[in-house]
Design a protein around this motif. Sequence first.
Motif, PDB file in Angstrom:
ATOM      1  N   UNK A 229       0.840  -1.209   0.000  1.00  0.00           N
ATOM      2  CA  UNK A 229       0.000   0.000   0.000  1.00  0.00           C
ATOM      3  C   UNK A 229       0.870   1.253   0.000  1.00  0.00           C
ATOM      4  N   UNK A 230       1.984   1.205   0.726  1.00  0.00           N
ATOM      5  CA  UNK A 230       2.822   2.401   0.876  1.00  0.00           C
ATOM      6  C   UNK A 230       3.462   2.817  -0.449  1.00  0.00           C
ATOM      7  N   UNK A 231       4.229   1.941  -1.123  1.00  0.00           N
ATOM      8  CA  UNK A 231       4.782   2.386  -2.412  1.00  0.00           C
ATOM      9  C   UNK A 231       3.718   2.638  -3.467  1.00  0.00           C
ATOM     10  N   UNK A 232       2.607   1.918  -3.421  1.00  0.00           N
ATOM     11  CA  UNK A 232       1.546   2.153  -4.402  1.00  0.00           C
ATOM     12  C   UNK A 232       0.874   3.504  -4.170  1.00  0.00           C
ATOM     13  N   UNK A 233       0.753   3.916  -2.918  1.00  0.00           N
ATOM     14  CA  UNK A 233       0.199   5.250  -2.633  1.00  0.00           C
ATOM     15  C   UNK A 233       1.153   6.339  -3.119  1.00  0.00           C
ATOM     16  N   UNK A 234       2.463   6.070  -3.020  1.00  0.00           N
ATOM     17  CA  UNK A 234       3.440   7.046  -3.467  1.00  0.00           C
ATOM     18  C   UNK A 234       3.684   7.029  -4.967  1.00  0.00           C
ATOM     19  N   UNK A 251      -2.349  -4.072  -8.239  1.00  0.00           N
ATOM     20  CA  UNK A 251      -2.192  -5.197  -7.323  1.00  0.00           C
ATOM     21  C   UNK A 251      -0.705  -5.377  -7.072  1.00  0.00           C
ATOM     22  N   UNK A 252      -0.257  -5.018  -5.868  1.00  0.00           N
ATOM     23  CA  UNK A 252       1.169  -5.055  -5.549  1.00  0.00           C
ATOM     24  C   UNK A 252       1.561  -6.334  -4.837  1.00  0.00           C
ATOM     25  N   UNK A 253       2.579  -6.998  -5.360  1.00  0.00           N
ATOM     26  CA  UNK A 253       3.165  -8.190  -4.728  1.00  0.00           C
ATOM     27  C   UNK A 253       4.472  -7.753  -4.088  1.00  0.00           C
ATOM     28  N   UNK A 254       4.608  -7.988  -2.795  1.00  0.00           N
ATOM     29  CA  UNK A 254       5.843  -7.578  -2.134  1.00  0.00           C
ATOM     30  C   UNK A 254       6.081  -8.391  -0.876  1.00  0.00           C
TER      31      UNK A 254
END
Length: 421
Positions: A229-234, A251-254
Amino acid sequence: MIDVRLLREDPGAVRASQRARGADEGVVDAALSADAERRAAMTRSESLRAEQKALGKRVASAQGEDKQALLARARQLADDARAAAARAEELGGAYEELLRSIPNVVEPGVPAGGEDDYAVLREVGAPPSFDFPVRDHLELGESLRALDTERGAKVSGSRFYFLTGVGARLELALLNLAVERALAHGFTPMITPTLVKPEVMAGTGFLGAHADEVYRLEADDLYLVGTSEVPLAGYHAGEVLDLSSGPLRYAGWSACYRREAGSYGRDVRGIVRVHQFHKVEMFSYCRVEDAAAEHERLLGWEEELLAAVEVPYRVIDVAAGDLGSSAARKYDCEAWLPSQQRYRELTSTSNCTTFQARRLGVREKGPDGANRPVATLNGTLATTRWLVAILENHQQADGSVLVPSALRPLMGGLEVLTPAG
């Protein structure tokens, strides 16, 4: 941060939100007072500058002592204007700090109270009944040689683990299924950075009350994320988005990292509460008017995947005092754990309205053509913790575990996980 206009025009709504959260209402009045003082200082500075400018015209035509008096007055006005501007800047810093300390205003209908004051919206699926002694996920995982917490602790310390053999395969199958479902629903898959700058971490609201949960690399001034959520928000910070065709969905995979500060002695057995895990996270940028409907869609997609892995669960409307600072509303999906005879959180989805977007400067063209903040939402589609519920709910008397049918094609057709000899 919250909408300044709402704070000024309807401070009662902000106070009510603070009460529902069990948070300090006084910060609302402190912010209003700082805002009024700041604006008064700005007005004084501008007024003094205007008076100084008008005086300058008189100086040009003045002579002798009159001119010297006017010059002295002009210098005094300049000094006073600078002092008022400095005071406005000082008050602006205090105001900004107060404004950032106010969490998002909760949506109407969110239950008031703390962790235990949630509202159960529905229960889906019946908890399984077993005619044999129930094993917990750690016992099952060890017998299947799927999970090794002992060597995880040896290598990295407590709350670390290895997923081995079928355990690693099961997690990969689950996360790949999540990506497949996300693609089917129009999400763009993303492999995200797991280290972010302070302004991005702060912009998402994770450096507030729970900052001690976050790992920080002091030498590099970077933070390890607890969710993509954090890098996707940024990702779109400082941009103006085109949402004319609908929400932008990622959809972020991390890998995710959490210090779990304050959880000493809680969930020390197995992998319910760990420092590192993997996750597929949904993230949506949408228009403010569409945010509530988008929230329901994210919840629906989470439930769809829970149904696919065939675990009983319930959906709760999280109480205001248990929301993170960014969320205006959050739904949790909690799976039944036979070994604990209770529901435990597997996934959640939050509507952050414009709170994160205001901090990060993410905007869109509004109906009137002016730029305005977008709404951001997030929701976990699958994570390592799901293995706990899958193993426990699908266990058999001999210690084997049935693979949910939706995961079998992603595990080479494997239908049963059997204990190692």
